[in-house]
Design a protein around this motif. Structure first.
Motif, PDB file in Angstrom:
ATOM      1  N   GLU A   1     -12.263  14.977  -8.439  1.00 28.92           N
ATOM      2  CA  GLU A   1     -12.180  14.409  -7.194  1.00 28.92           C
ATOM      3  C   GLU A   1     -13.477  14.550  -6.404  1.00 28.92           C
ATOM      4  OE1 GLU A   1      -9.517  15.506  -2.881  1.00 28.92           O
ATOM      5  OE2 GLU A   1      -8.703  16.202  -5.048  1.00 28.92           O
ATOM      6  N   PHE A   2     -14.217  15.750  -6.345  1.00 34.75           N
ATOM      7  CA  PHE A   2     -15.389  16.183  -5.841  1.00 34.75           C
ATOM      8  C   PHE A   2     -16.384  15.002  -6.321  1.00 34.75           C
ATOM      9  CE2 PHE A   2     -19.317  18.299  -6.601  1.00 34.75           C
ATOM     10  CZ  PHE A   2     -19.622  18.643  -5.297  1.00 34.75           C
ATOM     11  N   TYR A   3     -16.555  14.693  -7.411  1.00 32.94           N
ATOM     12  CA  TYR A   3     -17.181  13.659  -8.096  1.00 32.94           C
ATOM     13  C   TYR A   3     -17.265  12.346  -7.153  1.00 32.94           C
ATOM     14  CZ  TYR A   3     -18.565  10.190 -11.712  1.00 32.94           C
ATOM     15  OH  TYR A   3     -19.220   9.025 -12.295  1.00 32.94           O
ATOM     16  N   SER A   4     -15.888  11.582  -7.095  1.00 29.67           N
ATOM     17  CA  SER A   4     -15.811  10.484  -6.359  1.00 29.67           C
ATOM     18  C   SER A   4     -16.293  10.688  -4.862  1.00 29.67           C
ATOM     19  CB  SER A   4     -14.399   9.967  -6.541  1.00 29.67           C
ATOM     20  OG  SER A   4     -13.526  10.659  -6.065  1.00 29.67           O
ATOM     21  N   VAL A   5     -16.215  11.875  -4.156  1.00 34.14           N
ATOM     22  CA  VAL A   5     -16.470  12.043  -2.699  1.00 34.14           C
ATOM     23  C   VAL A   5     -17.968  12.077  -2.548  1.00 34.14           C
ATOM     24  CG1 VAL A   5     -16.350  13.383  -0.823  1.00 34.14           C
ATOM     25  CG2 VAL A   5     -14.255  12.865  -2.138  1.00 34.14           C
ATOM     26  N   MET A   6     -18.644  12.649  -3.694  1.00 30.72           N
ATOM     27  CA  MET A   6     -19.973  12.945  -3.720  1.00 30.72           C
ATOM     28  C   MET A   6     -20.613  11.380  -3.803  1.00 30.72           C
ATOM     29  SD  MET A   6     -21.552  15.854  -3.269  1.00 30.72           S
ATOM     30  CE  MET A   6     -23.117  15.961  -4.278  1.00 30.72           C
ATOM     31  N   ARG A   7     -20.047  10.824  -4.595  1.00 31.56           N
ATOM     32  CA  ARG A   7     -20.610   9.409  -4.860  1.00 31.56           C
ATOM     33  C   ARG A   7     -20.410   8.379  -3.714  1.00 31.56           C
ATOM     34  NH1 ARG A   7     -23.040   9.105  -8.744  1.00 31.56           N
ATOM     35  NH2 ARG A   7     -22.639   8.973 -10.974  1.00 31.56           N
ATOM     36  N   SER A   8     -19.372   8.718  -3.123  1.00 29.95           N
ATOM     37  CA  SER A   8     -19.049   7.560  -1.949  1.00 29.95           C
ATOM     38  C   SER A   8     -20.023   7.963  -0.463  1.00 29.95           C
ATOM     39  CB  SER A   8     -17.718   7.837  -1.398  1.00 29.95           C
ATOM     40  OG  SER A   8     -16.882   7.725  -2.343  1.00 29.95           O
ATOM     41  N   ILE A   9     -20.356   9.293  -0.622  1.00 27.39           N
ATOM     42  CA  ILE A   9     -21.073   9.667   0.648  1.00 27.39           C
ATOM     43  C   ILE A   9     -22.328   9.028   0.975  1.00 27.39           C
ATOM     44  CG2 ILE A   9     -22.650  11.398   1.811  1.00 27.39           C
ATOM     45  CD1 ILE A   9     -20.810  13.607   0.504  1.00 27.39           C
TER      46      ILE A   9
END
Length: 437
Positions: free
Chosen positions: A244-252
């Motif tokens: 989950e962390f991955y897609s949030v980091m990607r989105s920032i």
């Protein structure tokens, strides 16, 4: 373009405390919107006139006591891929552990600037412990106490000095920027390919000033815009997709560098916690929003009732901000793809609109007269005048009152709703301030 700083380290070294210490100064100014849950992972920090984003990787582990070391390693890898600088937190009272050595090995291999932060140096007697951290091979440790704040000023000075100051953004030509965001497998890449594929009028691919966003300029359908595409879409990564962390980091980055966010939701799965995390990033950054329910071609029941139910579910989860368009589309069959771009353009125009002062007062003052703010302690509160603040990122309105301190949140929301009823502000957040006349 903002810089992104990630805080990494094993559990219980004080990552969240440091995160709060760095972002709180700012939190006090930005009101904590109702409904933003789980926002202890992402915030903004301002120091010496520079602003950067901070991500606490610790908040992503569900129960921090029995974290698998594997998970921590994964997060460190993701952090090194996405951030511009890493703060590696260690505990000066515990010294170096095996897991610290593991994390240091990953960090040394990355080409990023890494700052070792020896936390919990709450009193002088611990300071001798700092020399042990030289064996991590990552340079001089900074001794801080996240709990009391000692040492954090020097740390921030150093962090800011390490940031790339080439803030020059070759894209500030006033062209709207649309970012397509969503969790993995919601169909981001397919919708971008559908946009591009139809008739390739792409003007240029500019590798954005940030390391990772790629801007694709279009002049299609009679309007110009940039598509902000996180490079994650181009480069399928080895990191497990479900992180989950991955897609949030990607989105920032994509969210921070855009005007309008097109949030993709998978019609076959409904709205999930991760969609909410990304939605909160969009809200925190005051970006405009278009929700696209993708893969609509795979849903059996396409009746009006089904559509209504789905819409209601989305708006309930995202309340109190409910004034945004929802489009049911399919990137595969290209159904309503054009409408997504048209809507994004309209939302962008709503974001930029200027409302004349006379018009504002002519519409709003009678409404306020009919439903004045509730009187408090026998004092009557009068709002005499309203105007829009020029040149703000989102439409911002100031209502001038005799006793602004007595006007509470519910009435502000009432004013915002009335503004939305009378002007098209769909999809865009707005600010309503009450000031002393």
């Amino acid at each position: 373009m903002g810089n992104l700083v990630a805080i990494v380290g094993r559990p219980n070294v004080g990552k969240s405390t440091l995160f709060n210490r760095l972002t709180n100064s700012r939190r006090a100014i930005v009101s904590d919107e109702a409904g933003t849950t789980r926002d202890r992972q992402y915030g903004k920090c301002e120091w010496n006139g520079r602003e950067f984003s901070v991500v606490d990787t610790g908040g992503w582990v569900v129960n921090s006591d029995d974290v698998f070391e594997e998970e921590i390693r994964k997060q460190v890898v993701v952090a090194t891929e996405e951030a511009d600088l890493v703060l590696f937190l260690v505990d000066i009272q515990n010294g170096v552990t095996d897991l610290d050595m593991d994390v240091a090995n990953i960090l040394r291999r990355s080409k990023l600037p890494v700052v070792v932060v020896a936390n919990k140096a709450d009193d002088g007697k611990h300071l001798y412990g700092q020399y042990e951290f030289y064996k991590l091979g990552l340079g001089d440790p900074f001794c801080v106490s996240a709990a009391t704040g000692s040492g954090t000023g020097d740390l921030l000075d150093f962090v800011v000095s390490k940031m790339n100051t080439d803030e020059v953004d070759d894209l500030d030509d006033g062209t709207p920027r649309f970012a397509v965001v969503g969790r993995p497998n919601a169909g981001k890449s397919s919708i971008i390919n559908a946009f591009i594929g139809e008739d390739r009028n792409i003007v240029t691919d500019i590798a954005g000033t940030t390391r990772d966003s790629i801007y694709t300029k279009y002049d299609k359908f009679g309007f110009d815009f940039y598509l902000v595409d996180t490079a994650g879409i181009r480069r399928k990564n080895k990191v497990t997709e479900d992180l989950e962390f991955y897609s949030v980091m990607r989105s920032i980055r994509a969210i921070e560098n855009s005007d309008v966010c097109i949030l993709m939701i998978d019609a076959t799965r409904g709205i999930e916690a991760q969609d909410m995390n990304i939605f909160q990033l969009i809200q925190k950054n005051n970006k405009s929003l278009v929700v696209v329910v993708n893969k609509w071609d795979l849903v059996e029941d396409k009746s009006q009732v089904a559509i209504k139910t789905f819409e209601t579910a989305i708006r309930q989860r995202m309340a109190p901000f409910v004034d945004f368009p929802i489009i049911f589309a399919s990137a595969v069959t290209k159904q309503r793809i054009f409408k997504v771009l048209e809507t994004a353009k309209q939302v962008y125009l709503n974001r930029k609109q200027k409302i004349g002062t006379s018009k504002l007062n002519e519409v709003m003052l009678p409404i306020i007269e009919q439903t004045p703010p509730p009187s408090i302690k026998g004092k009557y509160i009068k709002i005499k005048y309203v105007s829009q603040v020029p040149d703000t990122q989102i439409p911002t309105f100031v209502f001038y009152a005799n006793l602004p301190q007595y006007i509470k949140e519910p009435y502000r929301r009432f004013l915002e709703n009335k503004m939305r009823e009378n002007w098209t502000l769909t999809g865009t957040p707005i600010n309503v301030f009450i000031r002393q006349k």
